[in-house]
Write a protein that holds these residues in place. Structure first.
Motif, PDB file in Angstrom:
ATOM      1  N   SER A  53       0.858  -1.141   0.021  1.00  0.00           N
ATOM      2  CA  SER A  53      -0.011  -0.128  -0.167  1.00  0.00           C
ATOM      3  C   SER A  53       1.016   1.226   0.197  1.00  0.00           C
ATOM      4  CB  SER A  53      -0.837   0.102   1.268  1.00  0.00           C
ATOM      5  OG  SER A  53      -1.915  -1.144   1.297  1.00  0.00           O
ATOM      6  N   GLY A  54       0.442   2.205  -0.525  1.00  0.00           N
ATOM      7  CA  GLY A  54       0.995   3.426  -0.301  1.00  0.00           C
ATOM      8  C   GLY A  54       0.025   4.721  -0.386  1.00  0.00           C
ATOM      9  N   SER A  55       0.520   5.709   0.367  1.00  0.00           N
ATOM     10  CA  SER A  55      -0.188   6.911   0.292  1.00  0.00           C
ATOM     11  C   SER A  55       0.400   8.091  -0.042  1.00  0.00           C
ATOM     12  CB  SER A  55      -0.651   7.374   1.815  1.00  0.00           C
ATOM     13  OG  SER A  55      -1.280   6.070   2.394  1.00  0.00           O
ATOM     14  N   GLY A  56      -0.143   9.153  -0.792  1.00  0.00           N
ATOM     15  CA  GLY A  56       0.280  10.286  -1.049  1.00  0.00           C
ATOM     16  C   GLY A  56      -0.709  11.498  -0.662  1.00  0.00           C
ATOM     17  N   ALA A  57       0.019  12.630  -0.083  1.00  0.00           N
ATOM     18  CA  ALA A  57      -0.948  13.689   0.458  1.00  0.00           C
ATOM     19  C   ALA A  57      -0.404  15.066  -0.196  1.00  0.00           C
ATOM     20  CB  ALA A  57      -0.966  13.721   1.937  1.00  0.00           C
ATOM     21  N   VAL A  58      -1.508  15.859  -0.744  1.00  0.00           N
ATOM     22  CA  VAL A  58      -1.069  17.073  -1.209  1.00  0.00           C
ATOM     23  C   VAL A  58      -1.924  18.306  -0.617  1.00  0.00           C
ATOM     24  CG1 VAL A  58      -1.190  18.790  -3.161  1.00  0.00           C
ATOM     25  CG2 VAL A  58      -0.567  16.301  -3.438  1.00  0.00           C
ATOM     26  N   GLN A  59      -1.160  19.151   0.153  1.00  0.00           N
ATOM     27  CA  GLN A  59      -1.862  20.421   0.854  1.00  0.00           C
ATOM     28  C   GLN A  59      -2.396  21.484  -0.073  1.00  0.00           C
ATOM     29  OE1 GLN A  59       0.494  21.959   3.913  1.00  0.00           O
ATOM     30  NE2 GLN A  59      -0.696  20.637   5.495  1.00  0.00           N
ATOM     31  N   VAL A  60      -3.619  21.842   0.027  1.00  0.00           N
ATOM     32  CA  VAL A  60      -4.450  22.778  -0.823  1.00  0.00           C
ATOM     33  C   VAL A  60      -4.793  23.912  -0.117  1.00  0.00           C
ATOM     34  CG1 VAL A  60      -5.737  23.168  -2.658  1.00  0.00           C
ATOM     35  CG2 VAL A  60      -4.527  20.839  -2.485  1.00  0.00           C
ATOM     36  N   ALA A  61      -4.700  25.143  -0.601  1.00  0.00           N
ATOM     37  CA  ALA A  61      -5.425  26.319  -0.054  1.00  0.00           C
ATOM     38  C   ALA A  61      -6.813  26.088  -0.294  1.00  0.00           C
ATOM     39  CB  ALA A  61      -4.943  27.647  -0.159  1.00  0.00           C
ATOM     40  N   PRO A  62      -7.922  26.168   0.915  1.00  0.00           N
ATOM     41  CA  PRO A  62      -9.354  26.294   0.487  1.00  0.00           C
ATOM     42  C   PRO A  62      -9.787  27.402  -0.132  1.00  0.00           C
ATOM     43  CG  PRO A  62      -8.721  25.689   2.778  1.00  0.00           C
ATOM     44  CD  PRO A  62      -7.410  26.061   2.230  1.00  0.00           C
ATOM     45  N   ASP A  63     -10.806  27.263  -0.776  1.00  0.00           N
ATOM     46  CA  ASP A  63     -11.368  28.586  -1.675  1.00  0.00           C
ATOM     47  C   ASP A  63     -12.947  28.596  -1.407  1.00  0.00           C
ATOM     48  OD1 ASP A  63     -12.263  26.259  -3.065  1.00  0.00           O
ATOM     49  OD2 ASP A  63     -11.513  26.717  -5.063  1.00  0.00           O
ATOM     50  N   ARG A  64     -13.340  27.660  -0.535  1.00  0.00           N
ATOM     51  CA  ARG A  64     -14.859  27.689  -0.179  1.00  0.00           C
ATOM     52  C   ARG A  64     -15.090  27.857   1.422  1.00  0.00           C
ATOM     53  NH1 ARG A  64     -18.671  23.915  -3.307  1.00  0.00           N
ATOM     54  NH2 ARG A  64     -18.244  25.617  -5.022  1.00  0.00           N
ATOM     55  N   ALA A  65     -15.856  28.448   1.976  1.00  0.00           N
ATOM     56  CA  ALA A  65     -16.206  28.237   3.173  1.00  0.00           C
ATOM     57  C   ALA A  65     -17.813  28.084   3.452  1.00  0.00           C
ATOM     58  CB  ALA A  65     -15.899  29.638   3.833  1.00  0.00           C
ATOM     59  N   THR A  66     -18.053  27.320   4.288  1.00  0.00           N
ATOM     60  CA  THR A  66     -19.361  26.984   4.607  1.00  0.00           C
ATOM     61  C   THR A  66     -19.747  27.248   6.070  1.00  0.00           C
ATOM     62  OG1 THR A  66     -19.395  25.316   3.020  1.00  0.00           O
ATOM     63  CG2 THR A  66     -21.187  25.098   4.793  1.00  0.00           C
ATOM     64  N   ILE A  67     -20.637  28.194   6.500  1.00  0.00           N
ATOM     65  CA  ILE A  67     -20.999  28.755   7.593  1.00  0.00           C
ATOM     66  C   ILE A  67     -22.454  28.019   8.221  1.00  0.00           C
ATOM     67  CG2 ILE A  67     -21.228  30.317   9.150  1.00  0.00           C
ATOM     68  CD1 ILE A  67     -19.529  32.213   7.205  1.00  0.00           C
ATOM     69  N   ARG A  68     -22.399  27.345   9.228  1.00  0.00           N
ATOM     70  CA  ARG A  68     -24.053  26.974   9.776  1.00  0.00           C
ATOM     71  C   ARG A  68     -24.149  27.640  10.954  1.00  0.00           C
ATOM     72  NH1 ARG A  68     -21.289  22.576   7.525  1.00  0.00           N
ATOM     73  NH2 ARG A  68     -22.338  21.657   5.680  1.00  0.00           N
ATOM     74  N   LEU A  69     -25.199  28.553  10.897  1.00  0.00           N
ATOM     75  CA  LEU A  69     -25.312  29.445  12.112  1.00  0.00           C
ATOM     76  C   LEU A  69     -27.049  29.218  12.366  1.00  0.00           C
ATOM     77  CD1 LEU A  69     -26.622  32.153  10.695  1.00  0.00           C
ATOM     78  CD2 LEU A  69     -24.175  32.834  10.315  1.00  0.00           C
ATOM     79  N   SER A  70     -27.272  29.821  13.422  1.00  0.00           N
ATOM     80  CA  SER A  70     -28.691  29.639  14.067  1.00  0.00           C
ATOM     81  C   SER A  70     -29.101  30.944  14.736  1.00  0.00           C
ATOM     82  CB  SER A  70     -28.697  28.230  14.780  1.00  0.00           C
ATOM     83  OG  SER A  70     -28.369  27.174  14.008  1.00  0.00           O
ATOM     84  N   ALA A 155     -27.452  40.990  12.867  1.00  0.00           N
ATOM     85  CA  ALA A 155     -28.620  40.864  12.481  1.00  0.00           C
ATOM     86  C   ALA A 155     -29.477  39.870  13.483  1.00  0.00           C
ATOM     87  CB  ALA A 155     -28.971  40.382  10.854  1.00  0.00           C
ATOM     88  N   GLY A 156     -28.733  39.561  14.476  1.00  0.00           N
ATOM     89  CA  GLY A 156     -29.609  38.604  15.415  1.00  0.00           C
ATOM     90  C   GLY A 156     -29.231  37.160  15.417  1.00  0.00           C
ATOM     91  N   ALA A 157     -28.221  36.563  14.729  1.00  0.00           N
ATOM     92  CA  ALA A 157     -27.854  35.200  14.913  1.00  0.00           C
ATOM     93  C   ALA A 157     -27.261  35.075  16.394  1.00  0.00           C
ATOM     94  CB  ALA A 157     -27.081  34.937  13.906  1.00  0.00           C
ATOM     95  N   ASN A 158     -27.255  34.049  17.046  1.00  0.00           N
ATOM     96  CA  ASN A 158     -26.903  33.829  18.177  1.00  0.00           C
ATOM     97  C   ASN A 158     -26.262  32.382  18.546  1.00  0.00           C
ATOM     98  OD1 ASN A 158     -29.265  32.586  18.515  1.00  0.00           O
ATOM     99  ND2 ASN A 158     -30.074  33.880  20.055  1.00  0.00           N
ATOM    100  N   GLU A 159     -26.127  31.893  17.485  1.00  0.00           N
ATOM    101  CA  GLU A 159     -25.387  30.356  17.498  1.00  0.00           C
ATOM    102  C   GLU A 159     -24.647  30.184  16.333  1.00  0.00           C
ATOM    103  OE1 GLU A 159     -27.904  27.717  20.938  1.00  0.00           O
ATOM    104  OE2 GLU A 159     -27.357  26.828  18.783  1.00  0.00           O
ATOM    105  N   LEU A 160     -23.451  29.682  16.449  1.00  0.00           N
ATOM    106  CA  LEU A 160     -22.686  29.288  15.243  1.00  0.00           C
ATOM    107  C   LEU A 160     -22.320  27.674  15.472  1.00  0.00           C
ATOM    108  CD1 LEU A 160     -20.802  29.710  12.829  1.00  0.00           C
ATOM    109  CD2 LEU A 160     -18.980  30.241  14.374  1.00  0.00           C
TER     110      LEU A 160
END
Length: 251
Positions: A53-70, A155-160
């Protein structure tokens, strides 16, 4: 004609020799099968091999953010709690809509209503109604994450619930990680073959699995006073990893 002067009956003669004919055909088929096996060489079970078995990893800069708030509201009246929540969430949606990646990047991901309760003296005492409305916001620029959180708070969100960074297209990173994984697998096979006095040949089989590891920010409860100076957000790096399982022939 036979010796009695009568015509020779080939059908009857063939019927009497039928068992012998069948036996001859079976022997011929067995002989042909053995000859074909000898020509085709050793079977797969006879081929020496090594599995690695062999593994390879590449680091990439993210270009998307997903926020879930309530927006969470409470009231002794369920209708009042729901109405208050709806008004506040409408304001939150308006505040972050300009920052979202598009119309489909702003959607409700959870909505709950339940009545809180407390135990006192062995009795269940009903409390206020709690209404929770979770909004998912997808951003196509990680630099907008802090501004989106600040706008939602105002605007009034109070949980992340979560802040997640990811890569929208990992095609190039997966190709690089795959090459690294295969290189590591081949190197392992060569080392094992050398240690056993052999050398590797062709690849008999190969399978892979790949995955990206999103970067998560800590979950937190939002408080406007704590965010007065603006929310600092850093996306960091995300790993794209490929693992291969390969079988090499040994010579």
């Amino acid at each position: 004609m036979n010796t009695n002067g009568k015509p020779f009956d080939f059908v009857k003669a063939s019927g009497r020799n039928l068992p012998l004919q069948i036996a001859v055909c079976v022997l011929a088929a067995v002989a042909l099968f053995c000859l074909a096996a000898a020509v085709s060489g050793p079977s797969a079970a006879d081929v020496r091999s090594v599995s690695v078995s062999g593994s390879g990893a590449v680091q990439v800069a993210p270009d998307r953010a997903t926020i879930r708030l309530s927006v969470v509201t409470r009231d002794s009246s369920v209708s009042a709690a729901a109405a208050k929540n709806a008004d506040t969430m409408a304001a939150v949606r308006d505040a972050v809509s300009a920052l979202a990646a598009g119309e489909d990047a702003l959607f409700t991901s959870d909505y709950r209503i339940y009545q809180e309760s407390a135990y006192d003296g062995g009795r269940n005492i009903p409390g206020d109604y709690r209404v929770s409305n979770m909004l998912t916001v997808v951003l196509d620029d990680t630099e907008k994450a802090g501004a989106a959180i600040d706008a939602a708070i105002a605007a009034g969100a109070n949980e992340l619930s979560s802040l997640e960074f990811s890569v929208s297209d990992t095609t190039g990173a997966v190709s690089q990680a795959r090459a690294l994984a295969m290189e590591q697998a081949r190197r392992s096979a060569e080392e094992l073959a050398s240690a056993s006095g052999a050398r590797i040949g062709r690849v008999l089989s190969v399978a892979e699995e790949n995955y990206g590891r999103p970067v998560y920010a800590s979950n937190a409860r939002l408080a406007s006073a704590d965010m007065a100076a603006g929310t600092p957000v850093s996306a960091g790096k995300t790993d794209v990893t490929v693992t291969v399982h390969a079988v090499f022939e040994l010579k």
